[in-house]
Design an enzyme around this catalytic site. Structure first.
Site, PDB file in Angstrom:
ATOM      1  CG  ASP A 104      -0.293  -0.240   2.528  1.00 62.36           C
ATOM      2  OD1 ASP A 104       0.893  -0.638   2.579  1.00 62.36           O
ATOM      3  OD2 ASP A 104      -0.961  -0.048   3.561  1.00 62.36           O
ATOM      4  CG  ASP A 107       5.988   6.015   6.424  1.00 68.77           C
ATOM      5  OD1 ASP A 107       6.872   6.884   6.538  1.00 68.77           O
ATOM      6  OD2 ASP A 107       4.872   6.119   6.940  1.00 68.77           O
ATOM      7  CG  PHE A 156      -0.706   9.242  10.126  1.00 70.81           C
ATOM      8  CD1 PHE A 156       0.290   8.306  10.339  1.00 70.81           C
ATOM      9  CD2 PHE A 156      -2.026   8.862  10.307  1.00 70.81           C
ATOM     10  CE1 PHE A 156      -0.020   7.014  10.755  1.00 70.81           C
ATOM     11  CE2 PHE A 156      -2.351   7.576  10.719  1.00 70.81           C
ATOM     12  CZ  PHE A 156      -1.344   6.653  10.944  1.00 70.81           C
ATOM     13  CG  ASP A 163      -4.537   0.972  10.219  1.00 74.48           C
ATOM     14  OD1 ASP A 163      -4.644   0.716  11.430  1.00 74.48           O
ATOM     15  OD2 ASP A 163      -3.474   0.786   9.587  1.00 74.48           O
TER      16      ASP A 163
END
Length: 183
Positions: A104, A107, A156, A163
């Site tokens: 997904d 980071d 974020f 989520d």
């Protein structure tokens, strides 16, 4: 709580569902061409990659097996701890398989870097990465990523599988979560 009732919990929509679907079709066409005639295995990283994997696999023009791995480097916070724990290992032997990790988001890159080394050590013929989202400004390690959907700012984000504290995964767009929600 309805997904439409979260407007006070997000600050910006970064990528719409329509943009995501268009990008998935584009990358699926490229993957189909790149892996034609090869024994491709899609590996999704739980839980965040569920939406990406489902829509991406359906966009491919041929049948392809999928497997799942659950790893954690977050705990319950908003920053990666850098310590990777396997929570569910693969069911498939990777030996001589062409593996495409479906993520997904990239980071810090720490978890993905660990996964690449782990899969290569299992004898995969090749290991490549498709990440729907990447935060270039958050990278702590360089990870070669063959297919990238969108580069996004170091905020974020939630939605489309992403989520905060197991909430917001089913939001259809990718959006920046308002700091008041998690601070």
């Amino acid at each position: 709580m309805r997904a439409t009732d979260i407007s006070d919990q997000i600050t910006t929509t970064l990528v719409t569902e329509e943009q995501i679907q268009e990008k998935l079709r584009e990358i699926a066409a490229q993957v189909a061409a790149d892996y034609e005639g090869k024994d491709l295995l899609l590996v999704g990283v739980l839980k965040g990659a569920v939406m990406v994997m489902a829509d991406f696999a359906r966009a491919l023009p041929y049948v392809v097996p999928m497997d799942w791995m659950a790893v954690s480097s977050y705990g319950s916070g908003t920053k990666s701890s850098g310590v990777v724990q396997i929570r569910k290992d693969l069911d498939t032997d990777l030996h001589d398989r062409h593996v495409l990790i479906v993520e997904d988001i990239i980071d810090s890159g720490l978890t993905l870097s660990w996964l690449l080394e782990n899969f290569e050590s299992r004898g995969a013929a090749s290991v490549e990465v498709f990440a729907l989202l990447r935060k270039p400004d958050a990278a702590k390690v360089h990870v070669d990523c063959r297919y990238i959907g969108f580069d996004i700012p170091n905020e974020f984000v939630i939605g489309y599988g992403l989520d905060y504290d197991e909430r917001y995964r089913n939001v259809r767009d990718v959006a920046v979560l308002a700091p008041h929600v998690y601070s």
